[in-house]
Design a protein around this motif. Sequence first.
Motif, PDB file in Angstrom:
ATOM      1  N   ASN A 195       2.927  43.226  34.701  1.00  0.00           N
ATOM      2  CA  ASN A 195       2.656  43.730  36.041  1.00  0.00           C
ATOM      3  C   ASN A 195       3.810  44.606  36.507  1.00  0.00           C
ATOM      4  OD1 ASN A 195       4.660  41.878  36.489  1.00  0.00           O
ATOM      5  ND2 ASN A 195       3.467  40.519  37.782  1.00  0.00           N
ATOM      6  N   THR A 196       3.802  44.925  37.807  1.00  0.00           N
ATOM      7  CA  THR A 196       4.966  45.599  38.368  1.00  0.00           C
ATOM      8  C   THR A 196       5.490  44.747  39.513  1.00  0.00           C
ATOM      9  OG1 THR A 196       3.893  46.913  40.105  1.00  0.00           O
ATOM     10  CG2 THR A 196       3.904  47.850  37.886  1.00  0.00           C
ATOM     11  N   VAL A 197       6.780  44.837  39.763  1.00  0.00           N
ATOM     12  CA  VAL A 197       7.367  44.163  40.904  1.00  0.00           C
ATOM     13  C   VAL A 197       8.176  45.187  41.687  1.00  0.00           C
ATOM     14  CG1 VAL A 197       7.409  41.814  39.972  1.00  0.00           C
ATOM     15  CG2 VAL A 197       9.296  43.375  39.466  1.00  0.00           C
ATOM     16  N   VAL A 198       8.486  44.814  42.933  1.00  0.00           N
ATOM     17  CA  VAL A 198       9.171  45.746  43.828  1.00  0.00           C
ATOM     18  C   VAL A 198      10.460  45.126  44.336  1.00  0.00           C
ATOM     19  CG1 VAL A 198       9.026  46.936  46.058  1.00  0.00           C
ATOM     20  CG2 VAL A 198       7.051  46.912  44.517  1.00  0.00           C
ATOM     21  N   ARG A 199      11.554  45.823  44.116  1.00  0.00           N
ATOM     22  CA  ARG A 199      12.835  45.407  44.696  1.00  0.00           C
ATOM     23  C   ARG A 199      13.435  46.649  45.340  1.00  0.00           C
ATOM     24  NH1 ARG A 199      14.859  41.674  39.529  1.00  0.00           N
ATOM     25  NH2 ARG A 199      12.960  40.396  39.512  1.00  0.00           N
ATOM     26  N   TRP A 200      13.437  46.610  46.670  1.00  0.00           N
ATOM     27  CA  TRP A 200      13.792  47.816  47.421  1.00  0.00           C
ATOM     28  C   TRP A 200      15.309  47.965  47.458  1.00  0.00           C
ATOM     29  CZ3 TRP A 200       9.610  50.716  48.463  1.00  0.00           C
ATOM     30  CH2 TRP A 200       9.825  51.899  49.176  1.00  0.00           C
ATOM     31  N   GLU A 201      15.866  48.347  46.300  1.00  0.00           N
ATOM     32  CA  GLU A 201      17.311  48.469  46.179  1.00  0.00           C
ATOM     33  C   GLU A 201      17.765  49.823  46.694  1.00  0.00           C
ATOM     34  OE1 GLU A 201      19.217  46.568  42.841  1.00  0.00           O
ATOM     35  OE2 GLU A 201      17.346  46.757  41.739  1.00  0.00           O
ATOM     36  N   PHE A 202      18.991  49.851  47.164  1.00  0.00           N
ATOM     37  CA  PHE A 202      19.505  51.120  47.665  1.00  0.00           C
ATOM     38  C   PHE A 202      20.627  51.674  46.795  1.00  0.00           C
ATOM     39  CE2 PHE A 202      17.146  49.486  51.188  1.00  0.00           C
ATOM     40  CZ  PHE A 202      16.520  50.613  51.664  1.00  0.00           C
ATOM     41  N   SER A 203      21.067  50.881  45.834  1.00  0.00           N
ATOM     42  CA  SER A 203      22.204  51.322  45.042  1.00  0.00           C
ATOM     43  C   SER A 203      21.740  52.133  43.841  1.00  0.00           C
ATOM     44  CB  SER A 203      22.993  50.103  44.566  1.00  0.00           C
ATOM     45  OG  SER A 203      22.173  49.275  43.774  1.00  0.00           O
ATOM     46  N   SER A 211      14.936  50.870  39.386  1.00  0.00           N
ATOM     47  CA  SER A 211      13.954  51.546  40.230  1.00  0.00           C
ATOM     48  C   SER A 211      13.325  50.531  41.173  1.00  0.00           C
ATOM     49  CB  SER A 211      12.888  52.242  39.374  1.00  0.00           C
ATOM     50  OG  SER A 211      12.262  51.334  38.500  1.00  0.00           O
ATOM     51  N   ARG A 212      12.748  51.044  42.247  1.00  0.00           N
ATOM     52  CA  ARG A 212      12.256  50.143  43.299  1.00  0.00           C
ATOM     53  C   ARG A 212      10.973  49.447  42.891  1.00  0.00           C
ATOM     54  NH1 ARG A 212      13.859  53.710  48.654  1.00  0.00           N
ATOM     55  NH2 ARG A 212      16.017  52.986  48.712  1.00  0.00           N
ATOM     56  N   GLU A 213      10.151  50.131  42.116  1.00  0.00           N
ATOM     57  CA  GLU A 213       9.018  49.464  41.481  1.00  0.00           C
ATOM     58  C   GLU A 213       9.277  49.579  39.993  1.00  0.00           C
ATOM     59  OE1 GLU A 213       5.251  51.474  41.594  1.00  0.00           O
ATOM     60  OE2 GLU A 213       4.166  49.772  40.781  1.00  0.00           O
ATOM     61  N   PHE A 214       9.116  48.507  39.253  1.00  0.00           N
ATOM     62  CA  PHE A 214       9.239  48.654  37.806  1.00  0.00           C
ATOM     63  C   PHE A 214       8.216  47.806  37.072  1.00  0.00           C
ATOM     64  CE2 PHE A 214      12.498  45.511  39.038  1.00  0.00           C
ATOM     65  CZ  PHE A 214      12.246  44.461  38.174  1.00  0.00           C
ATOM     66  N   LEU A 215       7.916  48.235  35.863  1.00  0.00           N
ATOM     67  CA  LEU A 215       6.970  47.518  35.004  1.00  0.00           C
ATOM     68  C   LEU A 215       7.734  46.490  34.189  1.00  0.00           C
ATOM     69  CD1 LEU A 215       5.818  50.569  35.341  1.00  0.00           C
ATOM     70  CD2 LEU A 215       4.253  49.871  33.541  1.00  0.00           C
TER      71      LEU A 215
ATOM     72  N   VAL B 120      -7.432  61.154  25.846  1.00  0.00           N
ATOM     73  CA  VAL B 120      -6.801  60.727  27.099  1.00  0.00           C
ATOM     74  C   VAL B 120      -5.496  60.000  26.761  1.00  0.00           C
ATOM     75  CG1 VAL B 120      -7.061  59.244  29.131  1.00  0.00           C
ATOM     76  CG2 VAL B 120      -9.037  60.508  28.235  1.00  0.00           C
ATOM     77  N   GLN B 121      -4.476  60.228  27.592  1.00  0.00           N
ATOM     78  CA  GLN B 121      -3.214  59.523  27.397  1.00  0.00           C
ATOM     79  C   GLN B 121      -2.955  58.583  28.575  1.00  0.00           C
ATOM     80  OE1 GLN B 121       0.030  61.745  25.134  1.00  0.00           O
ATOM     81  NE2 GLN B 121      -0.659  63.217  26.659  1.00  0.00           N
ATOM     82  N   ASN B 122      -2.304  57.464  28.305  1.00  0.00           N
ATOM     83  CA  ASN B 122      -1.943  56.541  29.377  1.00  0.00           C
ATOM     84  C   ASN B 122      -0.592  56.902  29.984  1.00  0.00           C
ATOM     85  OD1 ASN B 122      -4.236  54.944  29.279  1.00  0.00           O
ATOM     86  ND2 ASN B 122      -3.397  53.590  27.714  1.00  0.00           N
ATOM     87  N   ALA B 123      -0.466  56.621  31.268  1.00  0.00           N
ATOM     88  CA  ALA B 123       0.780  56.877  31.986  1.00  0.00           C
ATOM     89  C   ALA B 123       0.872  55.844  33.109  1.00  0.00           C
ATOM     90  CB  ALA B 123       0.769  58.291  32.559  1.00  0.00           C
ATOM     91  N   TYR B 124       1.960  55.878  33.862  1.00  0.00           N
ATOM     92  CA  TYR B 124       2.039  55.012  35.036  1.00  0.00           C
ATOM     93  C   TYR B 124       2.657  55.765  36.210  1.00  0.00           C
ATOM     94  CZ  TYR B 124       2.441  51.156  38.169  1.00  0.00           C
ATOM     95  OH  TYR B 124       2.278  50.341  39.270  1.00  0.00           O
ATOM     96  N   PHE B 125       1.917  55.776  37.304  1.00  0.00           N
ATOM     97  CA  PHE B 125       2.377  56.405  38.544  1.00  0.00           C
ATOM     98  C   PHE B 125       2.704  55.311  39.560  1.00  0.00           C
ATOM     99  CE2 PHE B 125       1.477  60.990  38.084  1.00  0.00           C
ATOM    100  CZ  PHE B 125       0.875  60.964  36.834  1.00  0.00           C
ATOM    101  N   PRO B 126       3.669  55.591  40.466  1.00  0.00           N
ATOM    102  CA  PRO B 126       4.086  54.560  41.423  1.00  0.00           C
ATOM    103  C   PRO B 126       2.950  54.047  42.308  1.00  0.00           C
ATOM    104  CG  PRO B 126       5.695  56.323  41.353  1.00  0.00           C
ATOM    105  CD  PRO B 126       4.509  56.799  40.561  1.00  0.00           C
ATOM    106  N   MET B 127       3.113  52.827  42.779  1.00  0.00           N
ATOM    107  CA  MET B 127       2.095  52.238  43.664  1.00  0.00           C
ATOM    108  C   MET B 127       2.233  52.741  45.098  1.00  0.00           C
ATOM    109  SD  MET B 127       3.094  48.427  44.914  1.00  0.00           S
ATOM    110  CE  MET B 127       3.488  47.534  43.439  1.00  0.00           C
ATOM    111  N   PHE B 128       3.370  53.376  45.403  1.00  0.00           N
ATOM    112  CA  PHE B 128       3.600  53.811  46.775  1.00  0.00           C
ATOM    113  C   PHE B 128       3.255  55.284  46.953  1.00  0.00           C
ATOM    114  CE2 PHE B 128       6.754  50.310  46.281  1.00  0.00           C
ATOM    115  CZ  PHE B 128       6.143  49.433  47.146  1.00  0.00           C
ATOM    116  N   VAL B 129       2.794  55.576  48.164  1.00  0.00           N
ATOM    117  CA  VAL B 129       2.431  56.966  48.453  1.00  0.00           C
ATOM    118  C   VAL B 129       2.804  57.264  49.908  1.00  0.00           C
ATOM    119  CG1 VAL B 129       0.029  56.189  48.791  1.00  0.00           C
ATOM    120  CG2 VAL B 129       0.495  58.617  48.472  1.00  0.00           C
ATOM    121  N   THR B 130       3.344  58.434  50.130  1.00  0.00           N
ATOM    122  CA  THR B 130       3.746  58.768  51.498  1.00  0.00           C
ATOM    123  C   THR B 130       2.523  59.125  52.331  1.00  0.00           C
ATOM    124  OG1 THR B 130       3.999  61.106  51.025  1.00  0.00           O
ATOM    125  CG2 THR B 130       5.932  59.736  50.673  1.00  0.00           C
TER     126      THR B 130
END
Lengths: 548, 548
Positions: A195-203, A211-215, B120-130
């Motif tokens: 899965n992915t998890v989120v750690r909203w790091e600033f460093s 990264s803030r979201e990672f696999l 088709v190729q697999n990739a991963y895009f972030p879960m967050f969107v502005t």
Amino acid sequence: MASDPLGASDKAQSSTAKPQNGSSSNKSAKPAKEKKPKQKAEGQQAAGDTRKKEMKKETKEGLSASKASSFADWYTQVVTEAELIAYYKVSGCYILRPGAYFVWETIQRWFDGKIRESGVQNAYFPMFVTEEQLNAEKNHVEGFAAEVAWVTKSGSSDLDRPIAIRPTSETVMYPYYAQWVRSHRDLPLRLNQWNTVVRWEFSNPTPFIRSREFLWQEGHSAFATQAEAEGEVFEILDLYARVYTDLMAVPVIKGRKSEGEKFAGALFTTTVEAFVPATGRGIQGGTSHCLGQNFSKMFGIDFEAEDRSKQLVWQNSWGLSTRTIGVMIMVHGDDKGLVMPPRCAQTQVVIIPIPNAKLSVEAKQAMAEQADKFAGELRALGLRVALDSRDNYTPGWKYSYWELRGVPIRLELGPKDMEKESCVLARRDTLKKEPVAWSQVASEVPKLLDTIQHAMYEKALAERDAGIEKVTTWEDFVRALDRKHLVLAPWAYEEEIEKDVKKRSATAEAMGAKTLCIPLEQPDLPSGTKCFASGREAKNWALWGRSY
Amino acid sequence: MASDPLGASDKAQSSTAKPQNGSSSNKSAKPAKEKKPKQKAEGQQAAGDTRKKEMKKETKEGLSASKASSFADWYTQVVTEAELIAYYKVSGCYILRPGAYFVWETIQRWFDGKIRESGVQNAYFPMFVTEEQLNAEKNHVEGFAAEVAWVTKSGSSDLDRPIAIRPTSETVMYPYYAQWVRSHRDLPLRLNQWNTVVRWEFSNPTPFIRSREFLWQEGHSAFATQAEAEGEVFEILDLYARVYTDLMAVPVIKGRKSEGEKFAGALFTTTVEAFVPATGRGIQGGTSHCLGQNFSKMFGIDFEAEDRSKQLVWQNSWGLSTRTIGVMIMVHGDDKGLVMPPRCAQTQVVIIPIPNAKLSVEAKQAMAEQADKFAGELRALGLRVALDSRDNYTPGWKYSYWELRGVPIRLELGPKDMEKESCVLARRDTLKKEPVAWSQVASEVPKLLDTIQHAMYEKALAERDAGIEKVTTWEDFVRALDRKHLVLAPWAYEEEIEKDVKKRSATAEAMGAKTLCIPLEQPDLPSGTKCFASGREAKNWALWGRSY
């Protein structure tokens, strides 16, 4: 190293191999409009921006930064120019492009097969967690609270209560473990999720590394006994080590984390630690935790033992993330770009026919047919092969293009090769070339891929070993750090000394050093050996270093 | 149906098959403390709760609700009691337990192989969107705005600007497509990701069918021409149909969505529609959209064509989710529990030795050895086999246990079978038993699995066909709905008529009917046929029904 752990499953991938990313290439025909992202500019790049990137044309290499002299720029360039990563509109989040995701899938396939054999099952738990759940284990939540992302609205409505996005899933999963486990017969319970998890790091966000979201994968187990739990901790740690050594050709040191560095809420944490020679920093590669009974106590995960007594389960959790890919890049890459270990490379062999203007139509045709034949032969062996027949680029440009992407073997086929029924195999790792008769290609290429995989490991191992010093005094410790080395030094496990060392070893240019681990394999420690920092009786050798 | 699409990859799974979930079983020894979740109680269940569920003991079946008379309760019971789903503390989110996740992995493996072959190729895009990204395509955002979850805080700090969690990734990905596509040589660009998305819906959350976070794949393609884009739309739609027909033994109807039902922002939407006979409702099974140039216009995804002209790309997006699993359960399940199609079953065969108290130690030993031998033989064929040798349950209890989980074949081995060197194969789908000689087990079991897979499809197909009526008048339309049928009726594609039909066909008990699709395969439409609702000249037959 073990024999090829991928085997048959490689085959399924082979059909994907063709020149996939024409993008950069074509862009070189247009004027540059956008500077390559700099690490410090991270997050300020406009995503909707229609300005286009461009491959450097003035030199044959795609990179302008040198790994040795400007590592951070080099890393940013290599991950973007080789099309592994795209910087994203939301700071600290990155797009994993197909070349990167392929590496992750390779790791997934291998590791997933191993844990499945061992009896672990995959499942999926929600990404959301309530505040109440998250707060259930005190040490644990303290370790993560500052980095938790909170959802407070849906559409234009406020939620009744904010809901967190999991930074890890202990508190997501364990209330259900408490429901599912009642008897010793329900144990062990061993679940994993990708899965992915989120750690909203600033460093200092860095692609793959932080990264803030990672696999990742996170495994969570419950056992009846401490012995079984500890057995799994080290079984998983071995698999993590093999992901690095066998797949990514990166040597690692297995060890235990100090009390100060262990996972929030764990009884003890084990780790595989890698070394990045270019920066002299250690990097945590994956961790396997024994949680003891801390969580089972908080979540009430108990069972009726065979003797009818009620007991708490012993638990583990263990995680390996896409950080693996960053380590691989940092260890192997060079000033021409990526150097991919053959087992992880999306393209293992690129075939480049080299016609020239003087060649007759028939001769060109024969060359194209021979190139096709090689591609067919090698794909039939389960290899991942690209055939670059693009007619709008020079051979030299194509060499740079595929070197940037780290393809382990380039097969060149020129007019003279056609006459001699021969071709040239160029190695990405050593940049050496050797001629091979057509009749030998199908037997030589797989052998050479294997040779490259092992040579890359041996090279990285020699560099790693040369980058670790064994010292017993503070003076030598500091000198070793100055030489960009990791340090093996005797220690008495005192947390305050670790903090003190970190403070005292920090310089204007560099962070302080901390313990990376207490290596499982210990050099002899003569009795009476003193801690290099406190002067008190040492308990063990610890591995220290500046770290990611 | 195609020949077994899983083939060799089944083998890798076979080692997992053993009685995995002792949990429920052991729980039957303890008093019931918690009622099974009711659909209406969804979200009110305490997760940290240490009270335990229990398997019904008073009857041999694990379910108390009847599929025919109380479908919603039946469904909730079957997904929880068969250990596919656990209800979660956050309303509308569900835990996918290993039995469910295995089905998803089966779909992933098959579908991923197919799209990979297709390029088709697999990739991963972030879960967050502005917010800015999300709002870029007007029709699109209107379709999702009300369901978007917003992150507004990290730790205890407010974010500068709220960040959305993707409800789908068009607006996440396409700004980068604009960067990556410059020339016709960069096309087609075809990426897929396996991820989760969040749609904070409030209407009737149901495991698999409608949840706030769900697992899916989303493919996003860009082509130079409309023809290529449309070709892919139907290529993918065929694969979606085959996931249902070939893997899940569920018949589907391929068709186009009406303007009112199409994807927000699409040029047109194609769909596979299944039918749930027990409720008489249709259910959308997966959608493949042609986005036309709507998004390429908004995001500036253009390219230089061969003739040097600047053109916008043609785009598609297509998604298939874990809803598949819910459809499979609803179509095949019965009052004993799940009925798993063999190709998706985590356990395909369960072997149950039936010793009795009179048996000598030697005879028991011989029986155990023979059971082991069957398990070995069948696993060697790549089958997923469980051997249930637990000595604390009766055979009847075990039958119910494995029937609840839908295991396609039960192999019974009793004392008389031992004498006759025979055993009994019991089919889950028909509940019929047949004796088989030991020497025939290895050849008969795979054949029987294939027979079951096909029989389940044929049965579902017959029920589906019996559940669709072709009508031309409003009166017949209403009567067909009353009979819990779907309706094929002539229509003139008028949106206001669709809305009107929905309103007029709603009753006190049941929602109104809408178009499910315009089937690609059309019955003959005699010229002059009138729309059943408006009386105007019909353009086509549309499939109407009450729907999930």
